[in-house]
Design a protein around this motif. Sequence first.
Motif, PDB file in Angstrom:
ATOM      1  N   ALA A   1      30.204 -28.568 -11.748  1.00 50.67           N
ATOM      2  CA  ALA A   1      30.971 -28.110 -10.588  1.00 50.67           C
ATOM      3  C   ALA A   1      32.293 -27.475 -11.019  1.00 50.67           C
ATOM      4  O   ALA A   1      32.752 -26.495 -10.418  1.00 50.67           O
ATOM      5  N   TYR A   2      32.884 -28.007 -12.084  1.00 53.37           N
ATOM      6  CA  TYR A   2      34.124 -27.445 -12.617  1.00 53.37           C
ATOM      7  C   TYR A   2      33.900 -26.011 -13.117  1.00 53.37           C
ATOM      8  O   TYR A   2      34.699 -25.105 -12.853  1.00 53.37           O
ATOM      9  N   GLY A   3      32.798 -25.804 -13.835  1.00 52.83           N
ATOM     10  CA  GLY A   3      32.480 -24.469 -14.334  1.00 52.83           C
ATOM     11  C   GLY A   3      32.226 -23.479 -13.208  1.00 52.83           C
ATOM     12  O   GLY A   3      32.695 -22.332 -13.248  1.00 52.83           O
ATOM     13  N   LEU A   4      31.485 -23.897 -12.194  1.00 59.51           N
ATOM     14  CA  LEU A   4      31.205 -23.018 -11.052  1.00 59.51           C
ATOM     15  C   LEU A   4      32.486 -22.650 -10.306  1.00 59.51           C
ATOM     16  O   LEU A   4      32.664 -21.496  -9.892  1.00 59.51           O
ATOM     17  N   SER A   5      33.379 -23.609 -10.137  1.00 62.60           N
ATOM     18  CA  SER A   5      34.641 -23.328  -9.452  1.00 62.60           C
ATOM     19  C   SER A   5      35.508 -22.360 -10.255  1.00 62.60           C
ATOM     20  O   SER A   5      36.204 -21.515  -9.682  1.00 62.60           O
ATOM     21  N   THR A   6      35.451 -22.473 -11.575  1.00 56.38           N
ATOM     22  CA  THR A   6      36.198 -21.547 -12.429  1.00 56.38           C
ATOM     23  C   THR A   6      35.679 -20.126 -12.264  1.00 56.38           C
ATOM     24  O   THR A   6      36.455 -19.162 -12.213  1.00 56.38           O
ATOM     25  N   VAL A   7      34.361 -19.979 -12.165  1.00 60.94           N
ATOM     26  CA  VAL A   7      33.758 -18.660 -11.936  1.00 60.94           C
ATOM     27  C   VAL A   7      34.237 -18.081 -10.606  1.00 60.94           C
ATOM     28  O   VAL A   7      34.585 -16.896 -10.511  1.00 60.94           O
ATOM     29  N   VAL A   8      34.263 -18.904  -9.568  1.00 60.97           N
ATOM     30  CA  VAL A   8      34.719 -18.443  -8.247  1.00 60.97           C
ATOM     31  C   VAL A   8      36.158 -17.956  -8.323  1.00 60.97           C
ATOM     32  O   VAL A   8      36.501 -16.893  -7.794  1.00 60.97           O
ATOM     33  N   PHE A   9      37.007 -18.706  -8.998  1.00 60.35           N
ATOM     34  CA  PHE A   9      38.407 -18.300  -9.141  1.00 60.35           C
ATOM     35  C   PHE A   9      38.528 -16.965  -9.875  1.00 60.35           C
ATOM     36  O   PHE A   9      39.206 -16.046  -9.416  1.00 60.35           O
ATOM     37  N   GLY A  10      37.870 -16.843 -11.001  1.00 61.16           N
ATOM     38  CA  GLY A  10      37.995 -15.629 -11.801  1.00 61.16           C
ATOM     39  C   GLY A  10      37.418 -14.402 -11.131  1.00 61.16           C
ATOM     40  O   GLY A  10      37.897 -13.285 -11.355  1.00 61.16           O
ATOM     41  N   ALA A  11      36.378 -14.589 -10.294  1.00 61.69           N
ATOM     42  CA  ALA A  11      35.719 -13.442  -9.652  1.00 61.69           C
ATOM     43  C   ALA A  11      36.391 -13.023  -8.359  1.00 61.69           C
ATOM     44  O   ALA A  11      36.037 -11.991  -7.779  1.00 61.69           O
ATOM     45  N   SER A  12      37.363 -13.807  -7.883  1.00 57.10           N
ATOM     46  CA  SER A  12      37.952 -13.531  -6.565  1.00 57.10           C
ATOM     47  C   SER A  12      39.069 -12.495  -6.658  1.00 57.10           C
ATOM     48  O   SER A  12      39.824 -12.452  -7.617  1.00 57.10           O
ATOM     49  N   SER A  13      39.129 -11.666  -5.632  1.00 60.98           N
ATOM     50  CA  SER A  13      40.248 -10.738  -5.473  1.00 60.98           C
ATOM     51  C   SER A  13      41.016 -11.046  -4.198  1.00 60.98           C
ATOM     52  O   SER A  13      41.998 -10.373  -3.883  1.00 60.98           O
ATOM     53  N   LEU A  14      40.566 -12.075  -3.461  1.00 64.07           N
ATOM     54  CA  LEU A  14      41.224 -12.522  -2.236  1.00 64.07           C
ATOM     55  C   LEU A  14      42.019 -13.785  -2.534  1.00 64.07           C
ATOM     56  O   LEU A  14      41.533 -14.698  -3.215  1.00 64.07           O
ATOM     57  N   PHE A  15      43.220 -13.872  -2.035  1.00 54.63           N
ATOM     58  CA  PHE A  15      44.108 -14.985  -2.352  1.00 54.63           C
ATOM     59  C   PHE A  15      43.497 -16.328  -1.988  1.00 54.63           C
ATOM     60  O   PHE A  15      43.450 -17.253  -2.815  1.00 54.63           O
ATOM     61  N   TRP A  16      43.008 -16.476  -0.765  1.00 55.14           N
ATOM     62  CA  TRP A  16      42.525 -17.779  -0.320  1.00 55.14           C
ATOM     63  C   TRP A  16      41.220 -18.179  -1.003  1.00 55.14           C
ATOM     64  O   TRP A  16      40.954 -19.362  -1.192  1.00 55.14           O
ATOM     65  N   LEU A  17      40.415 -17.206  -1.415  1.00 53.73           N
ATOM     66  CA  LEU A  17      39.219 -17.542  -2.186  1.00 53.73           C
ATOM     67  C   LEU A  17      39.610 -18.049  -3.571  1.00 53.73           C
ATOM     68  O   LEU A  17      39.004 -18.992  -4.087  1.00 53.73           O
ATOM     69  N   ALA A  18      40.628 -17.432  -4.152  1.00 55.22           N
ATOM     70  CA  ALA A  18      41.125 -17.910  -5.446  1.00 55.22           C
ATOM     71  C   ALA A  18      41.655 -19.337  -5.325  1.00 55.22           C
ATOM     72  O   ALA A  18      41.419 -20.182  -6.193  1.00 55.22           O
ATOM     73  N   VAL A  19      42.367 -19.592  -4.224  1.00 56.53           N
ATOM     74  CA  VAL A  19      42.891 -20.942  -3.990  1.00 56.53           C
ATOM     75  C   VAL A  19      41.750 -21.955  -3.898  1.00 56.53           C
ATOM     76  O   VAL A  19      41.803 -23.035  -4.495  1.00 56.53           O
ATOM     77  N   MET A  20      40.687 -21.613  -3.159  1.00 53.76           N
ATOM     78  CA  MET A  20      39.567 -22.535  -3.003  1.00 53.76           C
ATOM     79  C   MET A  20      38.856 -22.794  -4.337  1.00 53.76           C
ATOM     80  O   MET A  20      38.414 -23.906  -4.618  1.00 53.76           O
ATOM     81  N   GLY A  21      38.748 -21.741  -5.168  1.00 56.78           N
ATOM     82  CA  GLY A  21      38.163 -21.936  -6.488  1.00 56.78           C
ATOM     83  C   GLY A  21      38.981 -22.912  -7.321  1.00 56.78           C
ATOM     84  O   GLY A  21      38.436 -23.794  -7.989  1.00 56.78           O
ATOM     85  N   LEU A  22      40.312 -22.777  -7.267  1.00 56.53           N
ATOM     86  CA  LEU A  22      41.181 -23.682  -8.009  1.00 56.53           C
ATOM     87  C   LEU A  22      41.129 -25.104  -7.455  1.00 56.53           C
ATOM     88  O   LEU A  22      41.182 -26.079  -8.214  1.00 56.53           O
TER      89      LEU A  22
END
Length: 434
Positions: A322-343
């Motif tokens: 789950a940690y790895g998947l969340s890191t992917v979400v953060f790195g792939a995001s260009s939207l602020f709140w999506l980056a926040v959710m990934g982190l």
Amino acid sequence: MDIKQNQRAIAQPPQRRSPLLALQHRDFRLYWSGAFVSQVGSQMRLIAVSVQMWDLTHDTAAVGLLGLVKLLPLLALSLFGGMIADTLDRRRLLMLTQTLMALTSVVLALATQFGWVSPMLIYVVSALGAAALAFDNPARSALIPNLVPRAHLPNALSLNIIVWQIATVIGPMIGGQFLQFHSTGLVIIYSIDAVSFAAVVLALVFMRTRLPKAEVSNISVRSALDGFRFLRKAPIIMSTMTLDFFATFFGAATTLIPAFAEQVLHIPRDVQVLQIWGYFSVSAWGLLYAAPAVGAVVAGVIMSWLGNVRHQGMIVIVSVIAYGLSTVVFGASSLFWLAVMGLVGTGAADTVSMVMRQTIRQLSTPDELRGRMTSVNMLFYMGGPQLGEFEAGVAAKAFGIGPSIVLGGLGVLAATVVIGYIIPALRAYDRAEH
């Protein structure tokens, strides 16, 4: 207990475990409270150092080099630090290390105030702080099991992680408000951190617990290596350490937050994104730094409420995935709140894994080896992220900020699958502790 008392005890329904169970012990409350104040200051300093290095260089590799600079003293001194923690009075050792770390923040505050701060000075001070940490962490980790009964240790570890993660929410949010004042704000942050170390020192002064007499009477290389010798007899601990190393090595994305916010999300540091009760606003940069801790606090509260859970090995594997998947979400995001959710996801997953790994290690380690085993563990759980910071900075320079973070998340997934496959004992680990 006679037969009738035993029958009545069996007939009574089991009492629900309190999520604050370990706080009934006075000395643990003291340590827990002092650690919270100190961690708030330390988390403020952490973001200040990264942002200041970015301001001075605007180079992701230079920011990532901070990790390597902090790693070298840990590699050189951590085993020796663990032996010292098992040899000397852990309380007095912590007083000394806390004072030394406070002095490093004083140096940064003065250097920033008078304008003679430089990347080299930050590297040197960071290395000195890491050297003190090589002695501080083993003493801290070895002290906690002495403050609570064995049955309350998983709860104490969960509460310890929770207070650390709450501090990593509050610290960046407060520190983020000072960043908009540039050098003046940095001076304030470093000064607050220097003062915050007094909270731990005072807690240690007022403790009443009699610590067990040290069983290590000599300081030698052989004694320092006892942790590695014990590790050979505990392969399950070795597997969790290895998994932690690769996860934190590939997933060390938070060091790139200043560059990510500025060049990917295009958000200036003085932009406010939240208003709390109409009085306190939260900056976008501060929220990005705090987001992993928000997830960690939620996960930590749930873990402390659950208490002793089963199938710890499989939980470790799933949480790292789950940690790895969340890191992917953060790195792939260009939207602020999506980056926040990934982190947020990275923090929650990392906390679940951390509680399980610490519980496995503490329950499997004799008290006389706790300091040295913490030192060995430091080579993995601190070596991974520190080396990962350097890797993240170099990769970002070569492939771009977002793609390097995504590749790191995929690396976490690959490492977890491989380790989980080749070490079936980790998948099968299930220890009930009462």
